[in-house]
Motif scaffolding. Sequence first.
Motif, PDB file in Angstrom:
ATOM      1  N   GLY A  28      58.549  22.400  55.893  1.00 55.15           N
ATOM      2  CA  GLY A  28      58.575  21.376  56.934  1.00 55.15           C
ATOM      3  C   GLY A  28      57.283  21.256  57.710  1.00 55.15           C
ATOM      4  O   GLY A  28      57.020  20.234  58.333  1.00 55.15           O
ATOM      5  N   GLY A  29      56.485  22.316  57.716  1.00 58.77           N
ATOM      6  CA  GLY A  29      55.212  22.261  58.419  1.00 58.77           C
ATOM      7  C   GLY A  29      55.384  21.970  59.896  1.00 58.77           C
ATOM      8  O   GLY A  29      56.344  22.399  60.541  1.00 58.77           O
ATOM      9  N   GLY A  30      54.461  21.171  60.431  1.00 56.86           N
ATOM     10  CA  GLY A  30      54.470  20.855  61.853  1.00 56.86           C
ATOM     11  C   GLY A  30      55.491  19.816  62.265  1.00 56.86           C
ATOM     12  O   GLY A  30      55.657  19.559  63.460  1.00 56.86           O
ATOM     13  N   MET A  31      56.189  19.230  61.302  1.00 60.78           N
ATOM     14  CA  MET A  31      57.151  18.183  61.654  1.00 60.78           C
ATOM     15  C   MET A  31      58.332  18.740  62.437  1.00 60.78           C
ATOM     16  O   MET A  31      58.881  18.070  63.310  1.00 60.78           O
ATOM     17  N   TRP A  32      58.738  19.988  62.163  1.00 56.67           N
ATOM     18  CA  TRP A  32      59.865  20.577  62.878  1.00 56.67           C
ATOM     19  C   TRP A  32      59.656  20.557  64.388  1.00 56.67           C
ATOM     20  O   TRP A  32      60.572  20.277  65.161  1.00 56.67           O
ATOM     21  N   GLY A  33      58.443  20.878  64.832  1.00 57.19           N
ATOM     22  CA  GLY A  33      58.182  21.086  66.257  1.00 57.19           C
ATOM     23  C   GLY A  33      57.985  19.826  67.068  1.00 57.19           C
ATOM     24  O   GLY A  33      57.867  19.910  68.296  1.00 57.19           O
ATOM     25  N   GLY A  34      57.957  18.665  66.388  1.00 59.35           N
ATOM     26  CA  GLY A  34      57.737  17.425  67.128  1.00 59.35           C
ATOM     27  C   GLY A  34      56.422  17.475  67.886  1.00 59.35           C
ATOM     28  O   GLY A  34      55.434  18.024  67.413  1.00 59.35           O
ATOM     29  N   ALA A  35      56.425  16.920  69.084  1.00 54.69           N
ATOM     30  CA  ALA A  35      55.236  16.924  69.940  1.00 54.69           C
ATOM     31  C   ALA A  35      55.464  17.933  71.064  1.00 54.69           C
ATOM     32  O   ALA A  35      56.310  17.724  71.927  1.00 54.69           O
ATOM     33  N   MET A  36      54.770  19.043  71.020  1.00 60.96           N
ATOM     34  CA  MET A  36      54.877  20.080  72.048  1.00 60.96           C
ATOM     35  C   MET A  36      56.332  20.525  72.246  1.00 60.96           C
ATOM     36  O   MET A  36      56.814  20.711  73.354  1.00 60.96           O
ATOM     37  N   MET A  37      57.042  20.638  71.112  1.00 59.77           N
ATOM     38  CA  MET A  37      58.454  21.016  71.055  1.00 59.77           C
ATOM     39  C   MET A  37      59.394  19.969  71.645  1.00 59.77           C
ATOM     40  O   MET A  37      60.560  20.241  71.905  1.00 59.77           O
ATOM     41  N   PHE A  38      58.919  18.727  71.852  1.00 66.12           N
ATOM     42  CA  PHE A  38      59.807  17.589  72.097  1.00 66.12           C
ATOM     43  C   PHE A  38      60.182  17.080  70.704  1.00 66.12           C
ATOM     44  O   PHE A  38      59.325  16.558  69.997  1.00 66.12           O
ATOM     45  N   ASN A  39      61.418  17.238  70.294  1.00 64.81           N
ATOM     46  CA  ASN A  39      61.729  17.032  68.878  1.00 64.81           C
ATOM     47  C   ASN A  39      61.943  15.564  68.504  1.00 64.81           C
ATOM     48  O   ASN A  39      62.907  15.194  67.839  1.00 64.81           O
ATOM     49  N   ASP A  40      61.022  14.738  68.928  1.00 60.53           N
ATOM     50  CA  ASP A  40      60.867  13.361  68.468  1.00 60.53           C
ATOM     51  C   ASP A  40      59.449  13.176  67.959  1.00 60.53           C
ATOM     52  O   ASP A  40      58.512  13.796  68.482  1.00 60.53           O
ATOM     53  N   ILE A  41      59.295  12.325  66.954  1.00 56.65           N
ATOM     54  CA  ILE A  41      57.975  12.000  66.434  1.00 56.65           C
ATOM     55  C   ILE A  41      57.884  10.490  66.213  1.00 56.65           C
ATOM     56  O   ILE A  41      58.884   9.781  66.308  1.00 56.65           O
ATOM     57  N   VAL A  42      56.685  10.033  65.903  1.00 61.24           N
ATOM     58  CA  VAL A  42      56.412   8.602  65.754  1.00 61.24           C
ATOM     59  C   VAL A  42      56.024   8.297  64.313  1.00 61.24           C
ATOM     60  O   VAL A  42      55.334   9.092  63.661  1.00 61.24           O
ATOM     61  N   VAL A  43      56.487   7.177  63.807  1.00 59.12           N
ATOM     62  CA  VAL A  43      55.969   6.614  62.565  1.00 59.12           C
ATOM     63  C   VAL A  43      55.616   5.151  62.823  1.00 59.12           C
ATOM     64  O   VAL A  43      56.207   4.520  63.695  1.00 59.12           O
ATOM     65  N   GLN A  44      54.671   4.645  62.069  1.00 54.97           N
ATOM     66  CA  GLN A  44      54.304   3.250  62.221  1.00 54.97           C
ATOM     67  C   GLN A  44      55.004   2.387  61.167  1.00 54.97           C
ATOM     68  O   GLN A  44      55.615   2.897  60.235  1.00 54.97           O
ATOM     69  N   HIS A  45      54.884   1.096  61.343  1.00 57.77           N
ATOM     70  CA  HIS A  45      55.652   0.144  60.539  1.00 57.77           C
ATOM     71  C   HIS A  45      55.396   0.304  59.047  1.00 57.77           C
ATOM     72  O   HIS A  45      56.327   0.159  58.232  1.00 57.77           O
ATOM     73  N   ASP A  46      54.153   0.613  58.642  1.00 55.78           N
ATOM     74  CA  ASP A  46      53.826   0.721  57.220  1.00 55.78           C
ATOM     75  C   ASP A  46      54.654   1.792  56.508  1.00 55.78           C
ATOM     76  O   ASP A  46      54.903   1.682  55.301  1.00 55.78           O
ATOM     77  N   ALA A  47      55.059   2.815  57.258  1.00 50.81           N
ATOM     78  CA  ALA A  47      55.816   3.913  56.645  1.00 50.81           C
ATOM     79  C   ALA A  47      57.322   3.721  56.758  1.00 50.81           C
ATOM     80  O   ALA A  47      58.086   4.537  56.235  1.00 50.81           O
ATOM     81  N   LEU A  48      57.754   2.644  57.407  1.00 48.44           N
ATOM     82  CA  LEU A  48      59.184   2.452  57.636  1.00 48.44           C
ATOM     83  C   LEU A  48      60.004   2.351  56.343  1.00 48.44           C
ATOM     84  O   LEU A  48      61.132   2.860  56.298  1.00 48.44           O
ATOM     85  N   PRO A  49      59.485   1.743  55.269  1.00 52.78           N
ATOM     86  CA  PRO A  49      60.280   1.719  54.028  1.00 52.78           C
ATOM     87  C   PRO A  49      60.623   3.118  53.509  1.00 52.78           C
ATOM     88  O   PRO A  49      61.711   3.318  52.961  1.00 52.78           O
ATOM     89  N   ILE A  50      59.723   4.076  53.692  1.00 49.15           N
ATOM     90  CA  ILE A  50      59.999   5.451  53.267  1.00 49.15           C
ATOM     91  C   ILE A  50      61.090   6.053  54.147  1.00 49.15           C
ATOM     92  O   ILE A  50      62.010   6.723  53.657  1.00 49.15           O
TER      93      ILE A  50
END
Length: 258
Positions: free
Chosen positions: A58-80
Motif C-alpha cells: 500500500g505504500g504511503g496511500m494508507w496514511g493519507g495526508a498526515m494521518m488524515f485518511n482522505d486523499i485526492v485524485v484528479q479527474h483524469d484518474a477518475l475512470p480508474i
Amino acid sequence: MEFQISSGIVDSYFHKFKKILNVDVAIVGGGPSGLLAAYYLAKAKQNVVLFERKLAPGGGMWGGAMMFNDIVVQHDALPIVKELGIDYKNYSDNLYIIDSLQATSALIYHASKAGATLMNCISVEDVVIQDERVRGVVINWAPVHREKLHVDPIIVISKAVLDATGHDCEVARILERKNGIKLNTPTGSVIGERSMSVYEAEKTTTENTKEIFPGLFVSGMAANGVSGSFRMGPIFGGMLLSGKKISEIITNSVLEHA
C-alpha cells in the motif's frame, strides 16, 4: 489438527513460492503504482509477482495526508477509481476526495483477484543481469535484509522488472551503483527527487514512467526520482495513471522479448 494447520500452510506457501521463481514481470514495491500495474498486467494474462518488504502493501496511500485518511485524485484518474469500485466525492472542478483505506484495500484486493501474486515481508537486494539486460531480481526475507544478516538470497527470473519503490528508487540505484551503467534519464544516472510542486509532479509522474534500462522499468515516485522531478504529496491521480501506463509498456515489451 496442529500438524494439519502447519502442514497446510507450508505446502500452500511453497507451492506459491515455487510458482514465482520464473515469471513474466517482477514488481518491486507495493505502493499504488506498483499495485495498479500488477492489476493491469495480471488482467493482460501476464504472470506477475509483486514483492513488498513491509507487512502490508500500500505504500504511503494508507496514511493519507498526515494521518488524515482522505486523499485526492484528479479527474483524469477518475475512470480508474470507478473501475476499482472506490467511492469518491467531488471537491472542486477537477479534484475528488477518496478514503485512503478503502482505496488502498481496493488496490490490493483487485491486484490479487486479477491473478497477481503478492509477496509481503520480502526485500529485493539485487537484480539479475544477463546479456546487458535486467532479467530478474534477488530476494531475501525483509528481517534478514534489515538486520544485515549474512544469509544468501534466492533468485527470481523475469522478463521485466518494475521499480515501484517510491521516493528512494532502490532498484535503479542498485543497478547503477553495482554495474556502472547509464540509465535513460537526463544525466544517465539516478538524479533524485526534488521538493514539492504538485502540478509539475503530477504531470511528470506519467511522463517519466518508462523503461530506463533494458528490462528495468519505473513508475510512480520512483519514476520522478530517477529523472529528478518533484514530489506531489497526498494527490494520487498521477500514481494511478503511471501504474496503468507502465503496465501497457511492459506488456508490449514482454511480448516483444517472448
